[in-house]
Design a protein around this motif. Structure first.
Motif, PDB file in Angstrom:
ATOM      1  N   UNK A 107      -4.738  -9.441  -2.045  1.00 51.36           N
ATOM      2  CA  UNK A 107      -5.031  -9.623  -3.461  1.00 51.36           C
ATOM      3  C   UNK A 107      -3.886 -10.290  -4.192  1.00 51.36           C
ATOM      4  N   UNK A 108      -2.690 -10.015  -3.703  1.00 50.16           N
ATOM      5  CA  UNK A 108      -1.544 -10.468  -4.470  1.00 50.16           C
ATOM      6  C   UNK A 108      -0.387 -10.823  -3.546  1.00 50.16           C
ATOM      7  N   UNK A 109      -0.565 -11.857  -2.705  1.00 58.95           N
ATOM      8  CA  UNK A 109       0.502 -12.187  -1.752  1.00 58.95           C
ATOM      9  C   UNK A 109       1.752 -12.682  -2.464  1.00 58.95           C
ATOM     10  N   UNK A 110       2.887 -12.356  -1.883  1.00 63.70           N
ATOM     11  CA  UNK A 110       4.151 -12.768  -2.493  1.00 63.70           C
ATOM     12  C   UNK A 110       4.448 -14.229  -2.201  1.00 63.70           C
ATOM     13  N   UNK A 111       4.045 -14.691  -1.007  1.00 67.88           N
ATOM     14  CA  UNK A 111       4.443 -16.029  -0.573  1.00 67.88           C
ATOM     15  C   UNK A 111       3.309 -17.032  -0.774  1.00 67.88           C
ATOM     16  N   UNK A 112       3.702 -18.251  -1.099  1.00 67.45           N
ATOM     17  CA  UNK A 112       2.710 -19.308  -1.275  1.00 67.45           C
ATOM     18  C   UNK A 112       1.958 -19.582   0.030  1.00 67.45           C
ATOM     19  N   UNK A 113       2.706 -19.535   1.164  1.00 70.95           N
ATOM     20  CA  UNK A 113       2.075 -19.845   2.456  1.00 70.95           C
ATOM     21  C   UNK A 113       1.002 -18.821   2.808  1.00 70.95           C
ATOM     22  N   UNK A 114       1.268 -17.545   2.495  1.00 71.61           N
ATOM     23  CA  UNK A 114       0.272 -16.510   2.738  1.00 71.61           C
ATOM     24  C   UNK A 114      -0.967 -16.780   1.902  1.00 71.61           C
ATOM     25  N   UNK A 115      -0.710 -17.077   0.639  1.00 68.13           N
ATOM     26  CA  UNK A 115      -1.802 -17.384  -0.294  1.00 68.13           C
ATOM     27  C   UNK A 115      -2.668 -18.517   0.260  1.00 68.13           C
ATOM     28  N   UNK A 116      -1.998 -19.589   0.718  1.00 66.26           N
ATOM     29  CA  UNK A 116      -2.729 -20.739   1.237  1.00 66.26           C
ATOM     30  C   UNK A 116      -3.552 -20.363   2.455  1.00 66.26           C
ATOM     31  N   UNK A 117      -2.964 -19.538   3.338  1.00 60.85           N
ATOM     32  CA  UNK A 117      -3.679 -19.188   4.568  1.00 60.85           C
ATOM     33  C   UNK A 117      -4.881 -18.318   4.280  1.00 60.85           C
ATOM     34  N   UNK A 118      -4.692 -17.281   3.473  1.00 54.83           N
ATOM     35  CA  UNK A 118      -5.824 -16.358   3.285  1.00 54.83           C
ATOM     36  C   UNK A 118      -6.907 -16.953   2.417  1.00 54.83           C
TER      37      UNK A 118
ATOM     38  N   UNK B   5       5.078  -9.361   5.171  1.00 53.65           N
ATOM     39  CA  UNK B   5       4.641  -8.132   5.814  1.00 53.65           C
ATOM     40  C   UNK B   5       4.525  -7.071   4.748  1.00 53.65           C
ATOM     41  N   UNK B   6       3.385  -6.436   4.644  1.00 48.86           N
ATOM     42  CA  UNK B   6       3.245  -5.413   3.616  1.00 48.86           C
ATOM     43  C   UNK B   6       1.891  -4.754   3.674  1.00 48.86           C
ATOM     44  N   UNK B   7       1.551  -4.030   2.618  1.00 48.64           N
ATOM     45  CA  UNK B   7       0.258  -3.367   2.545  1.00 48.64           C
ATOM     46  C   UNK B   7      -0.849  -4.410   2.604  1.00 48.64           C
ATOM     47  N   UNK B   8      -1.887  -4.106   3.352  1.00 51.07           N
ATOM     48  CA  UNK B   8      -2.983  -5.055   3.492  1.00 51.07           C
ATOM     49  C   UNK B   8      -3.591  -5.399   2.135  1.00 51.07           C
ATOM     50  N   UNK B   9      -3.764  -4.394   1.288  1.00 46.09           N
ATOM     51  CA  UNK B   9      -4.395  -4.641  -0.010  1.00 46.09           C
ATOM     52  C   UNK B   9      -3.561  -5.618  -0.837  1.00 46.09           C
TER      53      UNK B   9
END
Lengths: 302, 278
Positions: free
Chosen positions: B262-273, B254-258
């Motif tokens: 551009x720079x997700x902290x979690x691997x799962x977020x990265x994979x999803x987006x 959960x954090x700023x949309x930008x």
């Protein structure tokens, strides 16, 4: 990929096998249409037979006198007015009682009652009640309204009460189905702008369910109007020569009048019986017509 | 299909519209959810979710189907109360008040926290009646003229006024899908809520209607705290300033949309987006 296998897997839409399957499908379709038509034809034929014989036998008995005079031992002066008025008063009592109680029960069970073993039991009981033979409701009316509450015998009040007991479950079942059929999205929409449960029910659910509820009520009322057996039990089979002036006066109703006349030995009463059946059918037709008109009016709100 | 010939399409909104012009000092969040768990019978649909929703910001909830994002949204105005088997644990505050406390009136809560649903669900009544219903049941207007004004204002704010002003007495269900959804938004803002919850408001709409709704969200931002559930990641990037990514009933990030995009902290977020699953 193996070319032979893929070739064999191709569907041959124009092949003989496919053509014969298609022909078979069309054959069964024609057969089904024919069966449906025959089914409709059978019920239509019976209706036509009933109407035809009644009109042929009873048309001569229909006159202004027949409609304005009441029952008499002399077929020349026997009329249907007393029974017609009795039927009307009885159905008004039934309607006034069964409709509000039935609709309120349906609303409560669907929208407010918790789902648990008690409501399950109530549901089963109501479904059972709708299937109980009408003669048993007559006995119940005799025991409760006459023997226990000492209401007047042979009166439209007691007849209406008894028929209301019989009609209520039908209205409850139809009402619950109609309420269930209201899309949940409408409830959510109303809740979402802050409507209370009462407001959701009375502003949104009930107006949308009303056509369905009215359909159930029409069926129940038509059944009540044609009911004979329970009314015999509460004394509405008495010979009554004076039309009732209120719901507590002794009275007869149309179906019972038909039953009584059909039992007479005098040949002249055959004509009277047929004429009374015509009057009953016209009465029912008018009531159903009115109900369907009302239903369509409410349906336009959707 | 050409993209140039579509005059009704809203001008493209800049990606990562993260500027927060209204927020000058740090303020308390409008709504604060702490350790929310939701159970449907024995099945746990949400696990310990904590999120804050601020005024002047759009918060987007993203995640694959069945991840609990809609379930969470429905906790915020206690819409889950209507599901008999649902049980909510945890604390949700609206302006510091516990919304699940006995003292909280759920009818008033739902007026303060309005909702727009996935499928447009106008009442089968006239356009006017749809918008007037909320103000009327809450007694917000003193006279017919005042009610007329509220209806006009709400329809204008929802960007529907020009299309319907000559046929306010026609049925709301006769409108097109996109118009119906804007009618539902007008109905929600007519009671002047403090928070608006939107549950995948564009999933039943075509791209033009979607663009129209997104533009509308931009206009409404600043006046209402907005939380929007979407499974369209581009939409989250376009309309929100905060994004929450849900997966399997958990709040992953959960954090700023930008930052999220551009720079997700979690691997799962990265994979999803990046479209690796979901």
């Amino acid at each position: 990929m193996n070319s032979v296998a893929s070739e064999a897997a191709i569907t041959r839409w124009t092949g003989d096998a496919m053509q014969s399957r298609l022909r078979k499908r069309y054959r069964s379709e024609r057969l089904f249409k024919l069966l449906g038509f025959a089914a409709v034809g059978i019920s239509l034929a019976f209706l036509a037979f009933l109407l035809g014989t009644m009109l042929w036998k009873g048309a001569g008995g229909l006159s202004l006198g027949f409609l304005t005079m009441s029952d008499s031992t002399d077929p020349a002066t026997a009329g249907v007015w007393g029974a017609l008025k009795g039927s009307f008063l009885t159905i008004v009592v039934t309607m006034a009682l069964a409709f509000p109680v039935g609709v309120l029960s349906a609303i409560y069970l669907e929208e407010f009652a918790a789902r648990n073993r008690w409501t399950d039991m109530i549901e089963v009981s109501i479904n059972n009640l709708a299937a109980v033979p009408s003669i048993i409701f007559g006995l119940l009316g005799l025991a409760v309204f006459l023997n226990f509450m000492h209401l007047p015998r042979s009166a439209p009040l007691v007849g209406g009460l008894t028929l209301a007991l019989m009609t209520m479950p039908v209205i409850v079942i139809a009402g619950r189905n109609a309420i269930q059929a209201v899309p949940p999205s409408i409830r959510e929409a109303a809740l979402g702008v802050g409507a209370s449960k009462m407001q959701v029910v009375f502003h949104h659910v009930l107006p949308l369910a009303l056509p369905g509820i009215l359909t159930g009520t029409i069926i129940g009322m038509a059944r009540a109007l044609g009911e004979t057996a329970p009314l015999l039990m509460i004394g509405m089979r008495a010979f009554i020569a004076v039309p009732p002036s209120g719901i507590t006066d002794p009275s007869s109703v149309l179906p019972v009048q038909i039953f009584l006349w059909s039992d007479e030995v005098d040949r002249a009463f055959v004509e009277k019986t047929s004429a009374a059946i015509i009057v009953l059918l016209v009465f029912m037709l008018m009531m159903n017509g009115l109900a369907i008109y009302l239903r369509n009016r409410f349906e336009q709100r959707w | 299909m050409t993209t140039t010939k579509a005059p009704t399409i809203a001008p493209p909104v800049p990606l990562h519209a993260d500027e927060e012009p209204h927020v000058t000092t740090k303020r308390a969040p409008k709504m604060r959810a702490k350790d929310i768990s939701v159970f449907y019978g024995d099945k746990q649909a949400l696990k310990d979710v904590s999120i804050e929703i601020h005024d002047d910001r759009v918060t987007a909830f993203i995640g694959p189907s069945g991840c609990g994002k809609s379930t969470f949204l429905r906790c915020l105005n206690r819409m889950n109360d209507t599901i008999p088997s649902a049980r909510v644990a945890g604390r949700i505050e609206l302006d510091g008040e516990d919304i699940n406390a006995p003292a909280m009136d759920v009818v008033q809560l739902r007026a303060r926290v309005g909702m727009v649903f996935q499928k447009p669900n106008p009442f089968p009544k006239s356009i006017y009646e749809n918008v007037a219903y909320g103000p009327r049941i809450h007694g917000l207007t003193a006279s017919r003229t005042e009610l007329d004004e509220t209806v006009e204002k709400s329809l204008k704010r929802a960007g529907l006024w020009d299309e319907v002003k000559d046929r306010l007495n026609e049925s709301g269900t006769a409108l097109s899908g996109g118009q119906q959804q804007r009618l539902c938004i007008a109905r929600a803002i007519a009671v002047d809520p403090e928070v608006i919850l939107m549950d995948e408001p564009c999933s039943a709409l075509d791209p033009i209607a979607t663009a129209r709704i997104e533009e509308l969200i931009h206009e409404l931002r600043g006046r209402y705290a907005i939380a929007i559930v979407t499974h369209n990641m581009q939409q989250a990037a376009r309309v929100s300033q905060r994004t929450a990514f849900f997966h399997l009933g958990e709040l992953v990030e959960y954090g700023k949309t930008s930052d999220m995009f551009t720079n997700p902290r979690e691997q799962r977020t990265q994979d999803y987006i990046t479209g690796r699953y979901g």
